[in-house]
Design a protein around this motif. Sequence first.
Motif, PDB file in Angstrom:
ATOM      1  N   ALA A 698      63.198  30.940 -79.876  1.00 54.03           N
ATOM      2  CA  ALA A 698      64.618  31.295 -79.781  1.00 54.03           C
ATOM      3  C   ALA A 698      65.326  30.401 -78.780  1.00 54.03           C
ATOM      4  N   LEU A 699      64.652  30.096 -77.660  1.00 49.79           N
ATOM      5  CA  LEU A 699      65.252  29.201 -76.656  1.00 49.79           C
ATOM      6  C   LEU A 699      65.448  27.802 -77.225  1.00 49.79           C
ATOM      7  N   VAL A 700      64.424  27.299 -77.922  1.00 50.97           N
ATOM      8  CA  VAL A 700      64.543  25.970 -78.535  1.00 50.97           C
ATOM      9  C   VAL A 700      65.694  25.953 -79.534  1.00 50.97           C
ATOM     10  N   SER A 701      65.844  27.051 -80.272  1.00 52.08           N
ATOM     11  CA  SER A 701      66.899  27.133 -81.284  1.00 52.08           C
ATOM     12  C   SER A 701      68.290  27.018 -80.666  1.00 52.08           C
ATOM     13  N   ILE A 702      68.537  27.759 -79.610  1.00 47.74           N
ATOM     14  CA  ILE A 702      69.889  27.701 -79.026  1.00 47.74           C
ATOM     15  C   ILE A 702      70.116  26.391 -78.269  1.00 47.74           C
ATOM     16  N   LEU A 703      69.031  25.768 -77.749  1.00 49.61           N
ATOM     17  CA  LEU A 703      69.181  24.459 -77.091  1.00 49.61           C
ATOM     18  C   LEU A 703      69.544  23.391 -78.118  1.00 49.61           C
ATOM     19  N   GLN A 704      68.920  23.453 -79.275  1.00 48.30           N
ATOM     20  CA  GLN A 704      69.172  22.441 -80.298  1.00 48.30           C
ATOM     21  C   GLN A 704      70.523  22.621 -81.000  1.00 48.30           C
ATOM     22  N   SER A 705      71.038  23.854 -81.044  1.00 49.39           N
ATOM     23  CA  SER A 705      72.325  24.106 -81.720  1.00 49.39           C
ATOM     24  C   SER A 705      73.407  24.479 -80.711  1.00 49.39           C
ATOM     25  N   TRP A 706      73.315  23.939 -79.512  1.00 52.84           N
ATOM     26  CA  TRP A 706      74.229  24.329 -78.422  1.00 52.84           C
ATOM     27  C   TRP A 706      75.684  24.083 -78.773  1.00 52.84           C
ATOM     28  N   TYR A 707      75.979  23.017 -79.496  1.00 54.05           N
ATOM     29  CA  TYR A 707      77.363  22.618 -79.752  1.00 54.05           C
ATOM     30  C   TYR A 707      78.117  23.611 -80.635  1.00 54.05           C
ATOM     31  N   SER A 744      62.205  18.663 -72.996  1.00 54.46           N
ATOM     32  CA  SER A 744      62.753  17.599 -73.841  1.00 54.46           C
ATOM     33  C   SER A 744      64.057  18.037 -74.503  1.00 54.46           C
ATOM     34  N   CYS A 745      64.077  19.282 -75.011  1.00 58.52           N
ATOM     35  CA  CYS A 745      65.303  19.807 -75.621  1.00 58.52           C
ATOM     36  C   CYS A 745      66.424  19.889 -74.589  1.00 58.52           C
ATOM     37  N   ALA A 746      66.079  20.306 -73.379  1.00 60.48           N
ATOM     38  CA  ALA A 746      67.083  20.435 -72.320  1.00 60.48           C
ATOM     39  C   ALA A 746      67.646  19.068 -71.941  1.00 60.48           C
ATOM     40  N   ARG A 747      66.782  18.028 -71.894  1.00 59.85           N
ATOM     41  CA  ARG A 747      67.262  16.682 -71.554  1.00 59.85           C
ATOM     42  C   ARG A 747      68.169  16.131 -72.651  1.00 59.85           C
ATOM     43  N   THR A 748      67.774  16.358 -73.889  1.00 54.54           N
ATOM     44  CA  THR A 748      68.617  15.906 -75.003  1.00 54.54           C
ATOM     45  C   THR A 748      69.982  16.589 -74.947  1.00 54.54           C
ATOM     46  N   LEU A 749      69.952  17.893 -74.718  1.00 49.48           N
ATOM     47  CA  LEU A 749      71.203  18.651 -74.577  1.00 49.48           C
ATOM     48  C   LEU A 749      72.041  18.087 -73.431  1.00 49.48           C
ATOM     49  N   ALA A 750      71.391  17.810 -72.296  1.00 49.21           N
ATOM     50  CA  ALA A 750      72.116  17.339 -71.110  1.00 49.21           C
ATOM     51  C   ALA A 750      72.821  16.013 -71.384  1.00 49.21           C
ATOM     52  N   ASP A 772      62.302  12.618 -66.016  1.00 48.28           N
ATOM     53  CA  ASP A 772      62.100  11.646 -67.083  1.00 48.28           C
ATOM     54  C   ASP A 772      62.921  10.408 -66.755  1.00 48.28           C
ATOM     55  N   HIS A 773      62.242   9.286 -66.464  1.00 50.56           N
ATOM     56  CA  HIS A 773      62.917   8.088 -65.972  1.00 50.56           C
ATOM     57  C   HIS A 773      63.949   7.564 -66.962  1.00 50.56           C
ATOM     58  N   ILE A 774      63.581   7.498 -68.225  1.00 50.53           N
ATOM     59  CA  ILE A 774      64.495   6.939 -69.228  1.00 50.53           C
ATOM     60  C   ILE A 774      65.730   7.821 -69.371  1.00 50.53           C
ATOM     61  N   ALA A 775      65.520   9.136 -69.447  1.00 47.60           N
ATOM     62  CA  ALA A 775      66.653  10.051 -69.576  1.00 47.60           C
ATOM     63  C   ALA A 775      67.532  10.010 -68.339  1.00 47.60           C
ATOM     64  N   PHE A 776      66.889   9.898 -67.146  1.00 49.60           N
ATOM     65  CA  PHE A 776      67.654   9.855 -65.904  1.00 49.60           C
ATOM     66  C   PHE A 776      68.531   8.598 -65.850  1.00 49.60           C
ATOM     67  N   GLU A 777      67.984   7.472 -66.262  1.00 43.85           N
ATOM     68  CA  GLU A 777      68.752   6.227 -66.289  1.00 43.85           C
ATOM     69  C   GLU A 777      69.937   6.344 -67.250  1.00 43.85           C
ATOM     70  N   ALA A 778      69.692   6.989 -68.376  1.00 44.54           N
ATOM     71  CA  ALA A 778      70.774   7.162 -69.346  1.00 44.54           C
ATOM     72  C   ALA A 778      71.884   8.036 -68.769  1.00 44.54           C
ATOM     73  N   ALA A 779      71.493   9.097 -68.072  1.00 46.57           N
ATOM     74  CA  ALA A 779      72.493   9.988 -67.473  1.00 46.57           C
ATOM     75  C   ALA A 779      73.276   9.263 -66.389  1.00 46.57           C
ATOM     76  N   TYR A 780      72.574   8.429 -65.599  1.00 46.91           N
ATOM     77  CA  TYR A 780      73.258   7.673 -64.539  1.00 46.91           C
ATOM     78  C   TYR A 780      74.264   6.692 -65.132  1.00 46.91           C
ATOM     79  N   GLN A 781      73.886   6.041 -66.214  1.00 49.78           N
ATOM     80  CA  GLN A 781      74.788   5.075 -66.842  1.00 49.78           C
ATOM     81  C   GLN A 781      76.023   5.763 -67.422  1.00 49.78           C
TER      82      GLN A 781
END
Length: 981
Positions: A698-707, A744-750, A772-781
């Motif tokens: 259920a948590l994964v479901s609402i994270l993936q359909s947050w929008y 992973s779902c939370a980072r994608t959502l973020a 997650d280094h790659i996700a963190f760099e993306a968020a910083y950019q």
Amino acid sequence: SPQPPQWASRCSGFSSCRAWALGRASSVVVTCRLSFHLSGTVTETATTSEPAVTYKVAISFDRCKITSVTCGCGNKDIFYCAHVVALSLYRIRRPDQVKLRLPISETLFQMNRDQLQKFIQYLITAHHTEVLPTAQKLADEILSSNSEINQVNGAPDPTAGASIDDENCWHLDEEQVKEQVKLFLSQGGYYGSGKQLNSMFAKVREMLRMRDSNGARMLTLITEQFMADPRLTLWRQQGTSMTDKCRQLWDELGALWVCIILNPHCKLEEKSCWLQQLQKWNDLDVCPLEDGNYGHELPNITNALPQNASHSSDSLSRPRRTVFTRAIEGRELHWQDSHLQRIISSDVYTAPACQRESERLLFNSQGQPLWLEHVPTACARVDALRSHGYPKEALRLTVAIINTLRLQQQRQLEIYKHQKKELLQRGTTTITNLEGWVGHPLDPIGCLFLTLTEACRLNDDGYLEVSDMNESRPPVYQHVPVAAGCPNSSESYLSLAMEVALMGMGQQRVMPEGLYAQDKVCRNEEQLLSRLQELQLDDELVQTLQKQCILLLEGGPFSGLGEVIHRESVPMHTFAKYLFSALLPHDPDLSYKLALRAMRLPVLENSTSAGDTSHPHHMVSVVPSRYPRWFTLGHLESQQCELASTMLTAAKAIMLSLLGMPLFFAQVMRMTLSTLNWRRREMVRWLVTCATEVGVRALVSILQSWYTLFTPTEATSIVAATAVSHTTILRLSLDYPQREELASCARTLALQCAMKDPQSCALSALTLCEKDHIAFEAAYQIAIDAAAGGMTHSQLFTIARYMELRGYPLRAFKLASLAMSHLNLAYNQDTHPAINDVLWACALSHSLGKNELAALIPLVVKSVHCATVLSDILRRCTVTAPGLAGIPGRRSSGKLMSTDKAPLRQLLDATINAYINTTHSRLTHISPRHYGEFIEFLSKARETFLLPQDGHLQFAQFIDNLKQIYKGKKKLMLLVRERFG
């Protein structure tokens, strides 16, 4: 002679003055009781501050009506004074102590000449100062053969009463009515004047119910003063709307005139006279319009509801309609229809055994009579009957109207069943109700509801009563079987009242144009719901509720809760909230189905797939060219959230199936997505809590359909943060793969949220992506890219501090530099909240090294013009050596920086200039009480001036310039000399 008990039930002042009359009136003495005249004295009881006072009272009456009153108290009011009431009550309660006498003319007739002379002389002697001039004048005229008095046979007798052919009516002080209405209107709704005017309207209704001809007279006097209100002209000239309180008073005025015109037993000449007066008022330019200040009007009062599916554009355009238009249209209505007469005159009127073709439309399949008339007009007839003292007749007509509405509802349901498939595929509908019954000027549903409930109301002794529904104590009702030829013996007036209220509020109708009309819809709905909540739901009422709710859900385009509604349909949130709460203990499935259906707010929705039956809110803009302003949209959104919150609270309380909870919390979250308030935030937390209870899927479901469920801020700050929290991991006992999936779902959502709303979500995205280094760099950019756009200095400073805290000082410096370029601190903003951010940014650059400090100082000089802030930065930069942060690959020289060299020289010059500019600015408007503070300011300036080698010379020159320029401020310059020479 009059019937005293009837007096007491009618006298306008009796109910309000009875307590005084029985308490304060220590003595009542009847001095004279002639056949049409009562006089006496009333003595008020003495108090500690006032002595006893006696007043003379005289009352005239004719054919069971008090026709005139006089009292020595001199009180002027539209109601009888307490002394008149006291004398009347004395006569009513002690008739044996009041001797009845013949009219004075009869008594005089029995006297001989000597008795008459003695009578007149004693009368003059007793009142010689008052009547002697009049007596002498009359004597002269009688002795003169040519006088006017001798041309008429007989003489007047005020105690003899009027002729049988003369008009007789209750005493009404017309001047006082005018004065009081004028006074209340002049107060503009303040000091309780609105309540006073409503009280006068209630008095008119009371008069009508007692069939007192003064009712129409009093309403005429009130209307004249309303029309003479000078604010009408002012509002019209200025093009402004009248206040809501005034609008409500005008609405009641118009409704009362409809009652007057529809009086079933008024004379034709009376009706004609009233209509002429109404037309005269109607033609005045200042006469208020029925719908406020807007042009699109409702159908004529005599029009039946259109049943055809198409309407020409001309049918919506109507001539000017005022608050009196409906009453004027009443001239076309009469009570001579034989079918109508039979309905209101008999409880057992049913269809004849052998019906003619023309009679088949007049009865339903059970043989009950129907009344096929424009619904608000038919209800206006009910109001007229009820208002004019015909409660039984009003009840009979009400039952016929409800039977008609039932038949229409059933036929509409059958039509929809045949068209349902086509309508759902097309997602289109037509307007079937050009005017709504809730918020209508004639309040048709409220009229029917009150008529029915008044027949079921109990008094304190447990007996049925018909009383004023405006009393403060809550009413108590009991079921009274319907008498009007109903085959269903279990049906009661109380269940009919609930049924018609649900029918009316569930009607699908277009939101009217204009602020007042829209506000009235909301207000009328709340009034009806308030009355419904007074009913105690027993088994019979619950059955009525369930049956009607099912019909509303299946009602298609004819119901506001049907599957097919148009874009501008009035929302059902407030109504559905009542239905949900009332049904929940008895039928939870139906209550949730109904409330979820009502959650939609189509005017805010763009479009829906025509074949998507999973969304029960197919809609269409049925009048594409019409986009009215929804003035009450904020209120409607709030009510939508109220409904959602009510459902969610109940869902938590009764703990519905956990597997079904996320889905339920979700068509709710989706429907309130555009409404952001504390209830919405509460619902977001409840949904996350519920999903957590269900499990990781259920948590994964609402994270993936947050929008589809949340705003970006809600998704990052509440939903994702809760999903990856240590508490959630422990609660669900998640293993490593499950934790990674959630993270992973939370980072994608973020990242998605940061892209959509970087101003609000960049920091949360960085926090969620830390591991997650790659996700963190993306968020910083994302944050860097957004910095040049709409991000504020406060948001950038916050992210910059976070980067330093996470061990990224160079990135923090870059963000701090961007933030500094967005900032502007004026010379007098020495308490600005951004000062701490500026000091932190300068400390960061100083700790990184000379190059970073040199890069930041130009930005500081450009953005900060406050001398005290600049001097604080300068002082901090000279206390320690730069480059102490220990950045790998860099070495610090360990030497303090000089203010005579770059980069601090630029900062020093900017600080000195800031002190000079600030000094001149402060001296422009300085007052003597600020002299001491100014001298201290100059002392701080001197500390900065003295930093360079030639600083003392610069400061001395600065002081000399001040003395020369501001030599007129002698006292201040004296203080300057004392401190600085």
